[in-house]
Design an enzyme around this catalytic site. Structure first.
Site, PDB file in Angstrom:
ATOM      1  N   LYS A 127      29.013  40.113  55.562  1.00  7.18           N
ATOM      2  CA  LYS A 127      30.387  39.619  55.475  1.00  7.18           C
ATOM      3  C   LYS A 127      31.268  40.152  56.602  1.00  7.18           C
ATOM      4  CE  LYS A 127      29.063  37.573  51.748  1.00  7.18           C
ATOM      5  NZ  LYS A 127      28.709  36.138  51.826  1.00  7.18           N
ATOM      6  N   THR A 128      30.704  40.315  57.785  1.00  8.11           N
ATOM      7  CA  THR A 128      31.511  40.783  58.918  1.00  8.11           C
ATOM      8  C   THR A 128      31.482  39.798  60.076  1.00  8.11           C
ATOM      9  OG1 THR A 128      29.629  42.071  59.730  1.00  8.11           O
ATOM     10  CG2 THR A 128      31.260  43.230  58.378  1.00  8.11           C
ATOM     11  N   GLY A 129      31.031  38.584  59.824  1.00  4.19           N
ATOM     12  CA  GLY A 129      31.109  37.558  60.851  1.00  4.19           C
ATOM     13  C   GLY A 129      29.905  37.430  61.738  1.00  4.19           C
ATOM     14  N   THR A 130      28.820  38.130  61.425  1.00  2.00           N
ATOM     15  CA  THR A 130      27.655  38.067  62.304  1.00  2.00           C
ATOM     16  C   THR A 130      27.013  36.682  62.300  1.00  2.00           C
ATOM     17  OG1 THR A 130      26.313  38.973  60.502  1.00  2.00           O
ATOM     18  CG2 THR A 130      27.134  40.527  62.146  1.00  2.00           C
ATOM     19  N   THR A 131      27.008  36.024  61.149  1.00  2.00           N
ATOM     20  CA  THR A 131      26.417  34.684  61.092  1.00  2.00           C
ATOM     21  C   THR A 131      27.225  33.703  61.942  1.00  2.00           C
ATOM     22  OG1 THR A 131      25.542  35.095  58.876  1.00  2.00           O
ATOM     23  CG2 THR A 131      25.746  32.797  59.567  1.00  2.00           C
TER      24      THR A 131
END
Length: 765
Positions: free
Chosen positions: A623-627
């Site tokens: 949930k930190t934007g890596t995707t």
């Protein structure tokens, strides 16, 4: 007629006998003459083998040859102050180090000691006005010790920051260490601002002695007088009549001429304190002041004790030190460098002497059987003598022909070479049950050559090895241990002895360089700052001038003269158990890129290639934007990402899955990889804390461009949330944002726009 011929033959026959007899007589006389002149001529003497350091010197010579103590007991303070014990339980075990610059020599020396001791620290440029970093957070101190490279930067702080720092030290029981280094512009005498303490600077000093009454002493042994000049002529000494001050290191003014010593035993020279301990009786803060840098070896030793004392032993190693001396290349040396019978006897004699000083001390001999009996006749007799005394030593295998394992890709070939060495050992009665081996030139240990580990386990049942290459050879203080495929890998240390250092007088830089290393230099510090030390030496260091024997007997005696360290030796398997009890966090290896270290690339298998490794990694928790970042990067035509998995999708799961133990060479073959750190230690949003740890292992340029874009993406995600959530997050990450700001400024990096806006718009309480 016939009778005449017969008579002639008899005469000729007798003449031949006389001629032979005369020749024999001439030869005997010549040999006697030569022997006489050789024995009567001048003798050619071999250079004597250097003698190791003797017992500690306790006295000095005065006029008339009489030996008397230089420092009388009455001169050294015997006051045993009831100094307040430091209670730093409400602080993090971190040192805050204020330096003049990131390039200053003293600052780097302080960092080297902290890193060697594995103490956590934070470096800040010493502030003049303002910019004092946050010292506490939610009722807990961030630092357990403050160190100033320049004492004057602390003394001359503006009143606001001085009160702030002193109040923190008083409230949290934090001590301060400061160094005063005089230069040509320093006043010859002055009072330290705000303290009942006076300085005298730029003094040459002579003789030194540790005050046995100093409370901070722990490792340091208050030895007797050490005569002679102290290095340099710019010492600073401290003077005070206040009861809060206790001298630690004492010295005398250097006489105008070296031979101007007291001529009568009642004449005593003044004692001056070059290191002073403040017991906290003046203002409740305990401090230690050094009147010089760490270039003097005894200052390094006392600095280690000062750190331990002022932190209530939270930042302190135990007194136990475990030593193992490996002797590599047994039977391998070329003619003229190997051990003879007398050398083996000296090895045994020194081993017995060291056992009286170091319990269980035993030389550990590494052998390659192929080279047995390949020296001169005298050296072959030395080989035989080693085997006759084989039960007196410990033994470990190299490779049979001393080859480098990384050159062989077949496990069976490596195993066959090991079996030849094992067969040699069995035929000659060499013990083979130590569970320890060392690869020639450390090949295959790190970077890992998996075939070597498999062959070791199948042939020798190896449980422990050692290398100087993990994670890198230099700097030596970064060497660590790890466990791979069930084999424990311990860090190995050099001691200044290599295959070519066989004569004392020819030691590189002169024999004084070896002595300096032993007597307070690099070799001494290795023992001081490492609980476990495996030293690498070679066969040639025990023949010729026997520098191996000289070095370790001198080292042990010096350590016992000046410290309370408890030296002992353990066999390798027990030593490995002890090491990972002390450093359990080192069990998992930290893989590095072998292509970034020439030494590693040289001992990396040729069947592996640098082209298979990813060019960059994207790392982050859930949930930190890596995707999203992975998707954006995938739009670029020059970027190919890792292959998707039906279970983990775009994530490689390299760190948290079984792939990590397959070592770096078996990593993804794509130019980019997305990794997730599914570990509870990661605190989302605490970028400054995590990046500080990264900067201990990687240079800022390795990930700086990525960092800008990644943090920008995260803050964009935050900014689009509802206003109440944004206000909460701004307050929650307030400290982290301020710390990130300080870190970026310290590294000389521009501030991201989002960080400037966030700090500008935030409303701080």
């Amino acid at each position: 007629m016939a009778g005449v011929r017969k008579l002639a033959r008899v005469v000729r026959h007798q003449g031949l006998h006389r001629l032979i007899f005369a020749l024999i007589l001439f030869c005997l006389l010549s040999m006697a003459y030569l022997a006489y002149h050789v024995s009567a001529g001048p003798k050619i003497k071999e250079a004597p083998v250097p003698l190791p350091l003797g017992d500690c010197v306790a006295t000095s010579v005065v006029g008339g040859g009489q030996r008397t103590p230089l420092f009388l007991p009455s001169q050294v303070s015997q006051r045993r102050h009831s100094a307040r014990t430091a209670d730093t339980s409400r602080t993090e075990p971190v040192v805050l180090l204020f330096v003049e610059s990131i390039y200053s020599q003293l600052g780097q020396e302080i960092v080297a000691i902290l890193e060697s001791s594995r103490f956590h620290y934070r470096t800040e440029i010493a502030p003049g006005k303002g910019d004092m970093p946050p010292l506490a957070w939610r009722g807990r101190g961030r630092y357990t010790l403050i160190v100033y490279e320049n004492l004057l930067k602390y003394v001359n702080l503006d009143s606001w920051n001085r009160q702030l720092l002193d109040k923190y030290c008083q409230d949290y029981g934090v001590g301060i260490i400061g160094f005063y280094r005089a230069n040509e512009n320093s006043p010859s005498s002055a009072q330290l601002r705000g303290f009942p303490l006076f300085l005298r600077s730029n003094l040459p000093l002579w003789d030194y002695k540790v005050n046995p009454a100093a409370p901070l002493l722990y490792i340091t042994k208050p030895n007797e007088l050490e005569p002679g000049p102290l290095p340099a002529d710019n010492w600073t000494i401290f003077l005070s009549n206040h009861s809060t001050y206790e001298p630690v290191l004492l010295a005398s003014p250097r006489p105008a001429e070296p031979n101007q010593l007291p001529t009568h035993s009642h004449q005593q020279r003044a004692l001056l304190a070059t290191v002073m301990q403040d017991l906290g009786l003046h203002d409740g803060i305990q401090r230690v002041f050094f009147g010089g840098s760490l270039s003097f070896w005894l200052h390094k030793l006392l600095f280690v004790d000062a750190v331990g004392y002022l932190t209530g032993r939270r930042l302190s190693l135990s007194l136990d030190r475990f030593l193992l001396v490996d002797v590599d290349d047994i039977f391998v040396g070329k003619e003229g460098t190997r051990m003879k019978v007398a050398d083996v006897e000296a090895l045994l004699h020194t081993q017995n002497k060291l056992r009286s000083l170091v319990p269980n001390f035993t030389f550990n001999l590494g052998f390659s059987g192929k080279f047995f009996h390949t020296g001169t006749d005298e050296e072959d007799e030395g080989d035989d003598t080693l085997l006759r005394h084989r039960q007196e030593f410990w033994w470990f295998p190299h490779m049979w022909s001393h080859m480098q394992p990384h050159l062989f890709h077949n496990v069976s070939v490596l195993a066959e070479q090991m079996r030849l060495n094992r067969q040699f050992a069995q035929e000659h009665g060499i013990p083979t049950d130590m569970g320890y081996a060392v690869a020639p030139h450390h090949s295959g240990v790190y970077p890992v050559h998996s075939q070597l580990y498999e062959a070791w386990k199948s042939v020798w049942v190896i449980k422990v090895t050692s290398t100087e290459e993990y994670p890198h050879l230099r700097p030596a203080r970064y060497r660590r241990g790890f466990i791979h495929n069930g084999i424990q890998v311990l860090p190995r240390q050099t001691c200044g002895l290599f295959t070519h250092t066989i004569f004392y007088k020819d030691y590189p830089g002169g024999p004084q360089e070896l002595d300096k290393s032993i007597r307070g230099g690099e070799l001494f510090l290795t023992v001081l700052l490492n609980p476990v030390s495996i030293f690498m030496t070679h066969l040639s260091n025990y023949g010729n001038d026997r520098l191996g024997l000289y070095t370790f007997e001198s080292l042990v005696r010096f350590v016992q003269c000046w410290t309370h360290l408890r030296l002992q030796t353990l066999p390798p398997v027990r030593l490995a158990q002890k090491y990972f009890q002390i450093f359990p966090d080192e069990r998992d290896p930290l893989w590095q890129n072998p292509c970034h270290d020439k030494r590693h690339k040289d001992i990396w298998s040729k069947e592996k290639t640098c082209d298979r490794l990813p060019k960059f990694l994207v790392i982050g928790p859930q949930k930190t934007g890596t995707t999203a970042l992975h998707s954006f990067l995938g739009l670029h035509p020059a970027i190919t990402s890792s292959f998707p998995s039906p279970i983990t999708f775009e994530e490689v799961q390299f760190f948290s899955g079984p792939n990590y133990q397959r070592v770096i060479s078996a990593g993804p073959s794509s130019p980019a990889a997305l990794l997730s750190l599914h570990r509870p230690a990661w605190r989302p949003g605490a970028y400054s804390s995590h990046l500080e740890r990264w900067l201990h292992h990687y240079q800022p340029t390795d990930f700086w461009n990525f960092l800008h874009y990644y943090l920008l993406l995260i803050v964009v995600l935050i900014m689009v949330m509802f206003h109440p959530s944004r206000v909460f997050l701004s307050g929650y990450y307030r400290e982290q944002n301020v710390e990130l700001l300080r870190m970026l400024k310290r590294l000389g990096q521009p501030l991201p726009i989002w960080l400037r806006d966030e700090l500008h718009n935030a409303s701080w309480s």
